[in-house]
Design an enzyme around this catalytic site. Structure first.
Site, short mmCIF file in Angstrom:
data_model
loop_
_atom_site.label_atom_id
_atom_site.label_comp_id
_atom_site.label_asym_id
_atom_site.label_seq_id
_atom_site.Cartn_x
_atom_site.Cartn_y
_atom_site.Cartn_z
N ASP A 93 0.86 -1.18 0.00
CA ASP A 93 0.00 0.00 0.00
C ASP A 93 0.90 1.23 0.00
O ASP A 93 1.97 1.22 0.59
CB ASP A 93 -0.89 -0.02 1.24
CG ASP A 93 -1.98 1.03 1.20
OD1 ASP A 93 -1.98 1.84 0.25
OD2 ASP A 93 -2.82 1.05 2.11
N SER A 94 0.47 2.28 -0.66
CA SER A 94 1.30 3.49 -0.77
C SER A 94 1.45 4.23 0.55
O SER A 94 2.35 5.04 0.72
CB SER A 94 0.69 4.44 -1.80
OG SER A 94 -0.55 4.95 -1.33
N GLY A 96 -1.23 5.99 1.72
CA GLY A 96 -2.25 7.04 1.69
C GLY A 96 -3.29 6.89 2.78
O GLY A 96 -3.66 7.87 3.44
N TYR A 97 -3.76 5.67 3.00
CA TYR A 97 -4.78 5.45 4.02
C TYR A 97 -4.23 5.71 5.42
O TYR A 97 -4.91 6.30 6.27
CB TYR A 97 -5.33 4.03 3.93
CG TYR A 97 -6.31 3.72 5.03
CD1 TYR A 97 -7.60 4.26 4.99
CD2 TYR A 97 -5.96 2.93 6.12
CE1 TYR A 97 -8.50 4.00 6.01
CE2 TYR A 97 -6.86 2.67 7.14
CZ TYR A 97 -8.13 3.20 7.07
OH TYR A 97 -9.02 2.95 8.08
N GLY A 216 -11.58 3.92 0.14
CA GLY A 216 -12.55 4.79 0.79
C GLY A 216 -13.84 4.11 1.19
O GLY A 216 -14.85 4.79 1.41
N ASP A 266 -7.93 -7.48 1.29
CA ASP A 266 -6.97 -7.46 2.40
C ASP A 266 -7.63 -6.83 3.61
O ASP A 266 -8.57 -6.03 3.46
CB ASP A 266 -5.71 -6.67 2.04
CG ASP A 266 -5.89 -5.18 2.32
OD1 ASP A 266 -5.48 -4.73 3.40
OD2 ASP A 266 -6.46 -4.47 1.47
N CYS A 304 -12.29 -27.48 11.85
CA CYS A 304 -11.05 -26.92 11.31
C CYS A 304 -9.90 -27.91 11.48
O CYS A 304 -9.79 -28.59 12.50
CB CYS A 304 -10.72 -25.61 12.03
SG CYS A 304 -9.20 -24.83 11.45
N CYS A 306 -6.58 -26.84 11.04
CA CYS A 306 -5.34 -26.07 11.13
C CYS A 306 -4.46 -26.59 12.26
O CYS A 306 -4.89 -27.41 13.08
CB CYS A 306 -5.65 -24.59 11.33
SG CYS A 306 -6.17 -24.15 13.02
#
Length: 392
Positions: A93-94, A96-97, A216, A266, A304, A306
């Site tokens: 991610d840049s 920005g958020y 957004g 994500d 599950c 896992c």
């Protein structure tokens, strides 16, 4: 790389898509959920843990790495993959958020954004060109443009201004991007306005990016509004490019996003709630701190397979969380990431077999989502807390 995506199939009864994301570090089967490793680690997990639950794509954050240890350090170490010993796919991610989340600590202008570090209070200034340069130095497989994410209570004029600035920054990012082994994705903005979302999607599509993200959203608005906006926006994005819905990770939301035609997701949710003792299950989230688990001999989730559920009783996990042992957070995180990885594999198989809608219906019949009003209240509190810091 020239081609970023292969679309194999679209569901005949919804917009669910089955495809492959093509990157320099391998092929990713879509739809896919990416765990978040903001600071070059998915909290409490090793790369081997991630591979053991069939995760081959993660997200890391340029903002965090820029502040600590610094982009030059990561570059000197051979890039982000070598730095964190991860040979899978990385999306960055840049930032920005994260900068948007700083609220009163940042200031925007047409050139870029200035902000005060949440670590040491120092003032920094980042341009769109900087954001691209940082991500190229990190060597991620997918990079994001620098965008402006308006706050959830922004006026129509503020949303419009943020969208227009995002468009101009996207053009500058595209012009600055030179790393051929890396895909640069644009980010559609426009708030909850159908008109602005269409304008943003159409404009960014005209620039022919390798992929497109929807930013957004999932910022505290009701979920029906979120997905109404997603469906509307995707109509104006090219079908042959990957679509990425940022910040969405609840099981029921992943299924709804897939039905809209989203390929990539994500979110910090599965790892964050794991550290608070919430385990995903086919029935909904289970709070391991509840007294009912204190003497349960079997696994917290009998369905599950896992590592956590194969090896530890719910009673033991309850004990670890009551004692605040570090192992508690690790075992819970393994389970939640495994749960979502398995869920997305089932989603992909159901699309291939033309039965996604039945799979979604059967899953949601049993699954009890978090109460919507409580969810919105929790989200708003979390966003408010992030105004002064950005840890995931």
């Amino acid at each position: 790389m020239d081609k970023s995506f292969i679309l194999n199939k679209t569901s005949p009864r919804s917009s669910a898509r089955r495809g492959q994301l093509l990157t320099a570090h391998g092929q990713v089967e879509t739809p896919v959920f990416c765990p978040v490793g903001s600071q070059a680690t998915v909290k409490t997990l090793t790369p081997e843990d991630l591979k053991s639950v069939n995760v081959n794509m993660i997200l890391s954050n340029t903002y965090h790495l820029y502040l600590r240890p610094g982009i030059p350090v990561v570059k000197e170490m051979g890039g982000l993959h070598k730095f964190m010993n991860w040979d899978g796919v990385i999306l960055t991610d840049s930032g920005g958020y994260q900068i948007f989340s700083l609220a009163n600590l940042r200031k925007l202008d047409e050139g870029g954004v200035s902000f005060r570090s949440h670590i040491d209070g120092s003032t920094r200034y980042i341009t769109p060109e900087d954001a691209v340069s940082f991500q190229q130095d990190l060597g991620s497989d997918i990079a994001m443009v620098l965008d402006e994410c308006p706050h959830s209570e922004a006026s129509e004029n503020e949303v419009l201004a943020a969208m227009e600035r995002t468009h101009q920054w996207a053009k500058r990012c595209l012009a600055a991007h030179t790393l051929k082994s890396q895909h640069l994705f644009a980010i559609v903005q426009g708030g909850l306005s159908p008109v602005l979302r269409q304008q943003s999607a159409e404009y960014l599509a005209s620039l022919d990016f390798p992929g497109y993200a929807l930013g957004g959203l999932s910022l505290g608005e009701p979920k029906d509004i979120t997905f109404e906006t997603v469906r509307h926006t995707l109509r104006f994005l090219p079908e042959n490019k990957p679509r990425y819905l940022m910040g969405v990770g609840a099981p029921e939301d992943l299924l709804e996003g897939v039905s809209c035609g989203v390929d990539i997701f994500d979110c910090v949710l599965p790892t964050r709630v794991a550290r608070n003792g919430a385990f995903f299950s086919r029935l909904g989230r289970l709070n391991i701190r509840n007294a009912s688990f204190a003497t349960q001999k079997g696994p917290v989730d009998p369905e599950c397979n896992c590592y956590t559920c194969r090896n530890y009783s719910a009673a033991y996990l309850h004990h670890l969380f009551r004692c605040e042992e570090i192992l508690a957070y690790r075992l819970a995180t393994i389970h939640n990431i495994a749960f979502l990885s398995n869920l997305m594999q089932e989603v992909r198989t159901s699309i291939e077999k033309d039965c996604f809608e039945e799979f979604k219906g059967d899953f949601l019949t049993r699954y009890q989502p978090t109460n919507e009003s409580v969810r919105i209240e929790q989200k708003q509190k979390w966003l408010s807390a992030r105004s002064g810091e950005t840890s995931s």
